[in-house]
Enzyme design. Structure first.
Site: not given
Length: 550
Positions: A186, A257, A324
């Protein structure tokens, strides 16, 4: 029947007295051995190393007559009881036998035997001079509802050392969960050694400091945080999981990410928009705008990563994240815009779909299947991809109706980082209140799906995101006891949510808390957090009201 016989978690499909009218069960003592028929040797070894250690009994190999636990694999049980993970356990005053439709089914039966022996069977060494252990006179016929019964463990935000991962595999096995979704990368850290790209761990596995609490919090832990698993660590974790019939599904999150990877290798970022050489591993929470550049160089780099990942993880599924991914840098990048034009794509969403589709084909050519978060639906879903539906049910419904397999993990039900109560003592409160009963009444298959569409629901998964969980004690508090309720939802043939007998589950949990105590699990007590479990003054991100139902 004893309280242990009526307090199994997750609840079996069928449980009955082997001796109607009452009677003693089967006694295991120093004379008891294990008769391991062909294919059952690993389960026998597990029984000796766990139940044997807790009871102090040797449980030696034994054949023929005499005091013994009989283990056998009977493939025909799959059809009789409902699938390859089925098992039958039978105990009375004269015989104790576990039959499995497969080795996995036999192992789940052995887990049930451990529960029947009582909480002290979950310890690592004997705590009394007890030399006889009675198994209640019961017959259990059991099989799981879903084939994917998962736990997503985020080790990128806060690193969990290898021993902690092995511990969670044992806790998963004790609850008959069989998929560890391993979130390894991440913005805040890269946790797996990739030999051809050593900077991923030399640079990407450490951040200089860490936000304490939600990103609105003014508090910081001003010391480096990090760590990573060597490839031998990963091999050990995967082997340990396999012994417990748990599949480890790795996640390498792309194209968003990815700030930790870009900090290690700046050329992976959108260099025509920002100075990527100035980036460090992110020390805050939220969604970083720094995403991978959609270049051939990036594709080759990621292929190199995935080549090593495939060597380490035999899982058929490989998770590529896809969630995302902020596209502001792509919108401002001449190189990204040129790639959109070159490929004849409509927009940046389609560019991400192209990126994900590339790895769908790349993995399929190597006998694997891509799975990603439900954002991979945006811009068109890759042909062979499966979907982890986290933003409610909608993504899973759309994917299943399009013929794609789905794992249901909607945040409003099974995000275990969300707070368990509205009380002021709840530590670092995140999201909606999701109580033990809320999780118990979660239904993975939405009623909008017809029978053929519902067959695409592989199963369900609880997710543990660790932004505000700095160590295993915080993970324990957020995961338990709700993970026990989730395990029953994933395993047992429960009625509709409103008809579920939550008071009976609470009754069984009264015994199960003692098992968790024996395992050393720092769960949230029903009465609320203990003093040392609180985090006074640390800001969270609570959301008031009821979550959306879909």
């Amino acid at each position: 029947m004893s309280e242990y016989g009526t307090s199994l978690v997750p609840a079996p499909n069928r449980l009955s007295d082997s001796l109607p009218g009452g009677g003693a069960g089967y006694v295991i003592d120093e004379e008891t051995g294990i008769e391991a028929r062909p294919g059952t040797e690993r389960v026998a070894r597990w029984l000796r190393s766990t139940v044997g250690a807790a009871t102090g009994l040797p449980l030696p190999p034994r054949t023929g007559d005499g005091n013994r636990i009989h283990l056998c694999i009977l493939p025909e049980l799959a059809e009789e009881l409902g699938g390859p993970e089925s098992y039958r356990l039978s105990a009375d005053g004269h015989r104790l036998a576990i039959d499995g439709a497969s080795e996995a089914g036999l192992f789940w039966g052995a887990q049930t035997l451990r529960q029947l022996l009582g909480p002290d069977a979950f310890r690592r060494a004997p705590v009394s001079g007890r030399r006889e252990w009675e198994v209640p006179a019961v017959t259990v016929h059991d099989s799981p509802r879903f084939r994917w019964r998962g736990l997503m463990l985020d080790v990128a935000r806060h690193f969990l050392p290898k021993e902690g991962v092995l511990r969670y595999l044992d806790l998963m096995a004790a609850h008959k969960l069989n998929v560890l979704h391993f979130h390894l990368t991440d913005d805040q850290g890269w946790r797996v050694e990739i030999e051809r790209y050593p900077k991923l761990t030399e640079i990407g596995s450490w951040r200089s400091r860490t936000k304490i609490g939600h990103r609105a919090s003014p508090l910081w832990e001003e010391k480096p945080h990090g760590g990573y698993y060597t490839q031998d660590d990963i091999r050990e974790i995967v082997a340990y999981a396999a012994e417990r019939h748990i599949t480890v599904v790795p996640e390498i999150d792309v194209p968003g990410h990815s700030q930790a990877a870009i900090a290690a290798y700046p050329e992976l970022g959108n260099t025509d928009v920002i100075d990527t050489t100035s980036l460090t591993v992110w020390d805050n929470w939220g969604i970083s705008p720094n995403v991978l550049a959609p270049t051939d160089n990036t594709l080759r780099f990621c292929e190199g990563v995935f080549e090593e990942i495939l060597e380490l993880f035999p899982s058929r599924f490989v998770h590529v994240g896809g969630d995302e991914c902020l596209k502001d840098q792509w919108r401002g990048s001449p190189a990204a815009q040129a790639r959109i034009e070159e490929l004849g794509l409509a927009d940046e969403d389609a560019l991400q779909a192209w990126f994900i589709g590339h790895f769908d084909r790349w993995l399929a050519a190597r006998g694997r299947r891509l799975i990603g978060w439900d954002e991979i639906l945006e811009g068109g879903l890759a042909e062979g991809a499966a979907v982890s539906s986290w933003r409610g049910y909608a993504g899973g419904i759309a994917a299943a109706r399009a013929g794609h397999d789905v794992v249901m993990c909607p945040e409003q039900y099974v995000y275990l980082d969300h707070r368990q109560d509205a009380g002021v003592d709840e530590p670092v409160p995140i999201g909606y209140v999701r109580t033990l009963e809320d999780v118990y009444r979660f239904e993975p298959v939405p009623p909008e799906l017809d029978e053929s569409e519902a067959r695409h629901v592989l199963g369900t998964q609880a997710n543990v995101w660790t932004e505000v969980m700095e160590d295993h004690a915080r993970v324990d508090y957020q995961a338990f006891p709700r993970l026990a309720a989730f395990a029953e939802v994933a395993w047992s043939a429960l009625p509709e949510p409103v008809e579920r007998d939550f008071p009976d589950f609470e009754r069984r949990m009264a015994v199960h808390y003692r098992r968790l105590d024996a395992l050393g699990v720092g769960y949230r007590p029903p009465s609320g957090p203990r003093p040392w479990q609180r985090r006074p003054g640390v800001l969270g991100r609570p959301v008031d009201g009821l979550p959306p139902q879909r």
